[in-house]
Design an enzyme around this catalytic site. Structure first.
Site, mmCIF file in Angstrom:
data_model
loop_
_atom_site.group_PDB
_atom_site.id
_atom_site.type_symbol
_atom_site.label_atom_id
_atom_site.label_comp_id
_atom_site.label_asym_id
_atom_site.label_seq_id
_atom_site.Cartn_x
_atom_site.Cartn_y
_atom_site.Cartn_z
ATOM 1 N N HIS A 159 0.850 -1.187 0.000
ATOM 2 C CA HIS A 159 0.000 0.000 0.000
ATOM 3 C C HIS A 159 0.888 1.240 0.000
ATOM 4 O O HIS A 159 1.936 1.250 0.634
ATOM 5 C CB HIS A 159 -0.858 0.033 1.272
ATOM 6 C CG HIS A 159 -1.672 -1.189 1.474
ATOM 7 N ND1 HIS A 159 -3.027 -1.206 1.276
ATOM 8 C CD2 HIS A 159 -1.341 -2.445 1.855
ATOM 9 C CE1 HIS A 159 -3.489 -2.408 1.524
ATOM 10 N NE2 HIS A 159 -2.488 -3.185 1.874
ATOM 11 N N THR A 188 14.986 -4.822 3.605
ATOM 12 C CA THR A 188 14.474 -3.594 2.996
ATOM 13 C C THR A 188 15.365 -3.087 1.867
ATOM 14 O O THR A 188 14.972 -2.162 1.159
ATOM 15 C CB THR A 188 14.354 -2.480 4.054
ATOM 16 O OG1 THR A 188 15.646 -2.231 4.620
ATOM 17 C CG2 THR A 188 13.366 -2.872 5.142
ATOM 18 N N ARG A 192 21.032 -6.254 7.830
ATOM 19 C CA ARG A 192 22.338 -5.685 7.483
ATOM 20 C C ARG A 192 23.291 -6.818 7.144
ATOM 21 O O ARG A 192 23.140 -7.934 7.637
ATOM 22 C CB ARG A 192 22.919 -4.889 8.646
ATOM 23 C CG ARG A 192 22.041 -3.777 9.151
ATOM 24 C CD ARG A 192 22.330 -2.506 8.391
ATOM 25 N NE ARG A 192 21.638 -1.387 9.004
ATOM 26 C CZ ARG A 192 20.698 -0.684 8.404
ATOM 27 N NH1 ARG A 192 20.312 -0.996 7.198
ATOM 28 N NH2 ARG A 192 20.132 0.323 9.002
#
Length: 163
Positions: free
Chosen positions: A90, A143, A158
């Protein structure tokens, strides 16, 4: 006697679920017949937008894409339980249908290279590319894209070391 009957019924139900699952997966032309998709897995989006290479396996994973995005998983990948790979999400501007108008979705392909291992409970967001031979530690949130031969983990994930 009741125990035997319960086991027979349970076995029949499991057999029917597996057979239905295998039949349903044949509709996905981009999934190698040599890939294994776990019974509890969910693939949500256009069938032709899922590409999964041979010898890859997904346990109970959730893959989502839209009309303008794909999920590509290379060869020989191991995808753990409760992994979410979502090429559609979204928008922050309009995450729901409301007076301003309909929901706005953001879509970007997700590409996972060959020989990757993704641990349980991992979330991979839209637009991420994982190179070949990447390991993602359990409970991570990915991400950003990662090059080949890396071990990543954490929230957000990471690089921990080279592989």
């Amino acid at each position: 006697m009741l125990d035997l009957l319960a086991r027979l019924i349970s076995g029949s139900v499991n057999w029917a679920q597996r057979r239905s699952h295998v039949r349903r997966l044949r509709e996905y032309s981009g999934i190698s017949p040599r890939a294994t998709i776990g019974l509890g897995s969910k693939l949500i989006g256009p069938k032709q937008h899922f590409l999964i290479g041979e010898q890859s396996y997904l346990n109970q994973a959730h893959l989502s894409c839209g009309m303008h995005s794909k999920v590509v998983i290379g060869r020989s990948c191991a995808i753990g339980y409760n992994v979410s790979i979502k090429a559609i999400t979204h928008s922050q501007d309009r995450p729901t249908n409301n007076a301003a108008g309909p929901i706005i979705h953001l879509e970007r392909d997700i590409v996972i290279g060959d020989d990757c291992w993704i641990g349980d409970n991992v979330y991979i967001r839209e637009g991420v590319t994982l190179g070949n031979n990447v390991i993602v530690g359990a409970n991570s949130v990915v991400t950003r894209s990662v090059p080949d031969n890396r071990v990543i983990a954490g929230v957000p994930a990471r690089v921990i070391r080279e592989r």
